[in-house]
Design a protein around this motif. Structure first.
Motif, PDB file in Angstrom:
ATOM      1  N   MET A  91      74.922  54.368  31.931  1.00  0.00           N
ATOM      2  CA  MET A  91      75.895  54.848  32.939  1.00  0.00           C
ATOM      3  C   MET A  91      76.567  56.336  32.321  1.00  0.00           C
ATOM      4  O   MET A  91      77.249  56.915  33.093  1.00  0.00           O
ATOM      5  CB  MET A  91      76.986  53.938  32.843  1.00  0.00           C
ATOM      6  N   ASN A 132      68.105  57.947  40.497  1.00  0.00           N
ATOM      7  CA  ASN A 132      67.948  56.674  41.246  1.00  0.00           C
ATOM      8  C   ASN A 132      66.869  55.894  40.520  1.00  0.00           C
ATOM      9  O   ASN A 132      67.085  54.344  40.602  1.00  0.00           O
ATOM     10  CB  ASN A 132      67.269  56.981  42.562  1.00  0.00           C
ATOM     11  N   ALA A 175      68.963  53.872  38.230  1.00  0.00           N
ATOM     12  CA  ALA A 175      69.993  52.627  38.793  1.00  0.00           C
ATOM     13  C   ALA A 175      68.927  51.583  38.878  1.00  0.00           C
ATOM     14  O   ALA A 175      69.191  50.500  38.846  1.00  0.00           O
ATOM     15  CB  ALA A 175      70.197  53.350  40.185  1.00  0.00           C
ATOM     16  N   ARG A 181      69.221  47.866  37.483  1.00  0.00           N
ATOM     17  CA  ARG A 181      68.989  46.568  38.145  1.00  0.00           C
ATOM     18  C   ARG A 181      68.072  45.643  37.555  1.00  0.00           C
ATOM     19  O   ARG A 181      68.379  44.302  37.584  1.00  0.00           O
ATOM     20  CB  ARG A 181      68.455  46.865  39.633  1.00  0.00           C
ATOM     21  N   GLY A 183      82.337  51.858  41.114  1.00  0.00           N
ATOM     22  CA  GLY A 183      81.777  51.825  39.823  1.00  0.00           C
ATOM     23  C   GLY A 183      81.333  50.623  39.526  1.00  0.00           C
ATOM     24  O   GLY A 183      79.955  50.661  38.770  1.00  0.00           O
ATOM     25  N   THR A 184      81.500  49.538  39.819  1.00  0.00           N
ATOM     26  CA  THR A 184      80.793  48.274  39.414  1.00  0.00           C
ATOM     27  C   THR A 184      79.650  48.143  40.283  1.00  0.00           C
ATOM     28  O   THR A 184      78.551  47.663  39.691  1.00  0.00           O
ATOM     29  CB  THR A 184      81.707  47.014  40.072  1.00  0.00           C
ATOM     30  N   LEU A 185      79.396  48.589  41.471  1.00  0.00           N
ATOM     31  CA  LEU A 185      78.307  48.540  42.149  1.00  0.00           C
ATOM     32  C   LEU A 185      77.209  49.226  41.570  1.00  0.00           C
ATOM     33  O   LEU A 185      76.167  49.211  41.539  1.00  0.00           O
ATOM     34  CB  LEU A 185      78.495  48.980  43.590  1.00  0.00           C
ATOM     35  N   ILE A 186      77.622  50.583  40.804  1.00  0.00           N
ATOM     36  CA  ILE A 186      76.652  51.367  40.466  1.00  0.00           C
ATOM     37  C   ILE A 186      76.245  50.796  38.990  1.00  0.00           C
ATOM     38  O   ILE A 186      74.962  50.891  38.885  1.00  0.00           O
ATOM     39  CB  ILE A 186      77.322  52.806  40.073  1.00  0.00           C
ATOM     40  N   ALA A 187      77.154  49.991  38.409  1.00  0.00           N
ATOM     41  CA  ALA A 187      76.713  49.278  37.211  1.00  0.00           C
ATOM     42  C   ALA A 187      75.874  48.247  37.641  1.00  0.00           C
ATOM     43  O   ALA A 187      75.019  47.815  36.636  1.00  0.00           O
ATOM     44  CB  ALA A 187      78.157  48.798  36.576  1.00  0.00           C
ATOM     45  N   LEU A 188      76.018  47.800  38.637  1.00  0.00           N
ATOM     46  CA  LEU A 188      75.202  46.620  38.928  1.00  0.00           C
ATOM     47  C   LEU A 188      73.796  47.215  39.658  1.00  0.00           C
ATOM     48  O   LEU A 188      72.771  46.439  39.746  1.00  0.00           O
ATOM     49  CB  LEU A 188      75.603  45.972  40.204  1.00  0.00           C
ATOM     50  N   GLY A 189      73.545  48.707  39.735  1.00  0.00           N
ATOM     51  CA  GLY A 189      72.396  49.151  39.946  1.00  0.00           C
ATOM     52  C   GLY A 189      72.262  49.827  41.321  1.00  0.00           C
ATOM     53  O   GLY A 189      71.173  50.096  41.796  1.00  0.00           O
ATOM     54  N   ALA A 190      73.502  49.841  41.800  1.00  0.00           N
ATOM     55  CA  ALA A 190      73.632  50.862  43.268  1.00  0.00           C
ATOM     56  C   ALA A 190      73.233  52.282  43.086  1.00  0.00           C
ATOM     57  O   ALA A 190      73.864  52.674  41.829  1.00  0.00           O
ATOM     58  CB  ALA A 190      74.646  50.451  44.001  1.00  0.00           C
ATOM     59  N   GLY A 191      72.376  52.755  43.814  1.00  0.00           N
ATOM     60  CA  GLY A 191      72.173  54.295  43.542  1.00  0.00           C
ATOM     61  C   GLY A 191      73.191  55.019  44.379  1.00  0.00           C
ATOM     62  O   GLY A 191      73.837  54.436  45.222  1.00  0.00           O
TER      63      GLY A 191
END
Lengths: 231, 406
Positions: free
Chosen positions: A54, A75, A78, A82, B314-322
């Motif tokens: 991050m 991407n 990301a 995931r 920010g949380t969504l991005i940490a979870l892997g959202a691009g």
């Protein structure tokens, strides 16, 4: 394997460069349980975010399973998060308008699973954490301990190989805190690498290894490259 | 979990803010729909009122002036009736009505009148259709007369006064101008003898204050036969669509009939064109203001929404959202807002037009279903364009800063 290779991190603070890490290297093995400790501002969370793909270092490499994650396009990084990384936050960071089940579905949805698969897997993880009766509850309808368990379930949903937790027990009472640590030990025994940032010595000592960071106010760039020490 | 479900849930979570954001676009679309609806019907009403003033294009013999036409002094100068066929079979667009006439002087009981031969529309329309093309194949909407409640045509025969043409007229029927009927005491179904032939009065025309009041109208071919002039005409009156007049309808007719003089009745045409232009310009100004205000409202709401959801993003991005996912999430929301704003704006605008039309413009207004497409298009375009930059800023958020973890 998780490797920090010659990592440096410098911020601009009021137009003055502030170096947090200066050419540090460190290696974590698969299945390690590591706690990162140190005073406020020493760069614990920064290190955790760098490990999680991050926050890019100013120089150096973060290598996970042989892949230099900051050499990947955003991407792809990301996607890497995931697939391999699970985050847990001190403030849980649950989406307030989603139910417990939907919160746990989020990483599965982002990974492209069908709704049926999302629901099945999220239900199973929540049941494992003893929240089978709270699937439809929103975060505001859950106790603090339950909220953290939902966050743990969300972290576990995508079956990550690396778990990064930032003060996961910081908002919890001692009893719940112990339960959460039991859970981290449990998933560590499953073979996952667990890295926990904490201020709490009790929590830190439950980890197999401890990484102690110095005071960030010290001008580290003048220090020797290996300023972090493993206790 | 689906993107749509995520967006809907967030919308319902912050209902009050959504209502505020939606209000800007809803009111904007309401005003656009109401204005367009009222404008459409008032334009048509104006067009119908101006129709009552008569034809706006005249095809006259070369040597005849407009003054001769108005004083009915156009006897003795004619051109072939075949010109009507040329016009009817041409592909010139913008001719709403066509009325060929032959004027012949007659004397009845010491009164001098003008017997005017007219050709019912059904006859030359049939010729045009027989050819499979012609002026009546013009696109719909250009000068098409719509029936407006309160302004509906009266008795079919009396429409001659307004539209300069009637659909049918038998060979033994006449229409009497108001002055003629008054002088001779004629009523509908009375009999009258003209140039040695007996006619039945099919209708008495209402007073117009024009030369038409002292005319008697009969079938063109009957007048041609009784006067012994053969297949000739004194004038072709044309009601042209003002849009097409401004695009050169007159010169096209001139080119088609070079042996005649084609003149426009300037005042009527100018009034029609000016009225339509004024309405169009006003609409454009309003739409521009509304687009700006609505867009600013939506953009403001979206920026506030992004600010409020920094941690969630920010949380969504940490979870892997691009970044693409975050952008899509906000633009999907914008499309939803646009659709809801468009549909409700259309409904509210139509209701407003139905209520205010008769009070403000003095005309009855009917709902226009086609406006829903415009409402949705404008609404979605405003919402998406206004949301693009807030959405992009969300997609570019630094997750570390948003999580306040440093």
């Amino acid at each position: 394997m998780l490797k920090l290779e010659n990592i440096s991190k410098t911020y601009n603070h009021r137009h003055e460069p502030l170096t947090v890490f200066d050419r540090i290297s460190y290696e974590m093995l698969d299945g390690d349980f590591i706690s990162i400790v140190g005073p406020s501002g020493s760069g614990k969370s920064t290190l955790l975010l760098m490990l999680g793909g991050m926050m890019s270092p100013s120089s150096g490499k973060v290598v996970i399973d042989g892949e230099s994650i900051y050499d990947l396009p955003p991407n792809r990084r990301a996607e890497f998060r995931r697939q391999k990384i699970g985050f847990v936050f001190q403030t849980f960071n649950l989406v307030p308008y989603l139910s417990a089940l939907e919160n746990v579905q989020m990483p599965l949805f982002l990974a492209g699973l069908s709704e049926v698969e999302q629901r099945e897997r999220a239900t199973s993880v929540l049941e494992r954490l003893g929240l089978g009766a709270r699937l439809a509850h929103k975060p505001s309808e859950l106790s603090v301990g339950q909220q953290q368990r939902v966050a743990l379930a969300r972290m576990l949903a995508n079956d990550p190989t690396v778990v990064l937790a930032d003060e996961p027990t910081g908002s919890l009472d001692p009893e719940t805190s112990a339960q959460v640590m039991d859970f981290f030990e449990e998933i560590n025994h499953e073979g996952r690498t667990v890295v926990i940032v904490t201020h709490d010595p009790t929590v830190a000592q439950r980890a197999g290894k401890m990484l102690r960071l110095g005071d960030c106010k010290v001008p580290y760039y003048e220090q020797t490259p290996v300023w972090a020490s493993v206790v | 979990m689906k993107l749509s479900k995520l967006v809907w849930k967030e919308l319902f979570e912050r209902k009050n803010q959504v209502v505020t954001g939606l209000l800007a676009i809803l009111l904007g679309i309401t005003v656009i729909v109401a204005m367009r609806n009222i404008t459409f019907y008032s334009e048509k009403a104006v067009a119908q009122e101006l129709d009552a003033l008569g034809a706006n294009i005249l095809v006259l013999p070369k040597s005849v002036t407009l003054q001769n036409y108005y004083s009915a002094d156009i006897q003795g100068q004619e051109f072939p009736e075949e010109y009507v066929n040329r016009l009817a079979n041409s592909n010139i667009q913008g001719v709403d009505n066509l009325s060929p006439k032959l004027a012949v002087p007659v004397q009845i009981a010491n009164h001098k009148f003008t017997l005017t031969g007219i050709l019912p529309k059904s006859e030359f329309q049939a010729k045009a259709l027989w050819k499979g093309a012609g002026i009546f194949s013009r696109p719909t909407g250009c000068g098409t007369v719509v029936n407006i409640p309160g302004l509906a045509p009266k008795d079919p025969k009396e429409t001659l006064v307004r539209k300069r043409v009637i659909d049918t007229l038998n060979e033994n029927e006449v229409l009497a101008g108001a002055d003629v009927a008054n002088s001779l005491g004629l009523k509908t179904n009375d009999n009258i003898s003209l140039l040695g032939k007996s006619f039945s009065v099919a209708a008495v025309l209402p007073q117009t204050g024009t030369v038409d009041d002292s005319r008697i109208f009969a079938h063109l071919h009957t007048v041609q036969q009784l006067s012994g002039k053969g297949k000739v005409l004194s004038v072709i009156e044309i009601v042209g669509c003002c849009d097409q007049i401004s695009k050169g309808l007159v010169s096209k007719i001139n080119h088609l009939l070079p042996e005649t003089k084609v003149v426009t009745i300037g005042q009527i045409v100018d009034t029609q064109i000016k009225t339509n232009q004024m309405m169009s310009s006003l609409s454009l100004v309003f739409i521009a203001i509304i687009v700006l205000v609505g867009g600013a409202g939506i953009a403001n709401y979206m920026y506030a929404n992004v600010r409020e959801r920094r941690r969630e993003i920010g949380t969504l991005i940490a979870l892997g959202a691009g970044s693409g996912f975050v952008l899509r999430m906000f633009l999907y929301k914008a499309i939803l807002l646009g659709l809801v704003g468009g549909i409700s704006g259309y409904l509210l605008g139509t209701l407003l037009a139905l209520l205010l039309g008769p009070r403000i413009a003095g005309i009855a207004v009917l709902p226009m279903p086609t406006l829903i497409i415009w409402a949705l298009m404008i609404s979605v375009i405003i919402a998406v364009s206004a949301s693009y930059f807030p959405a992009r800023s969300a997609a570019r958020l630094d997750p570390c800063t948003t999580l306040q973890e440093i």
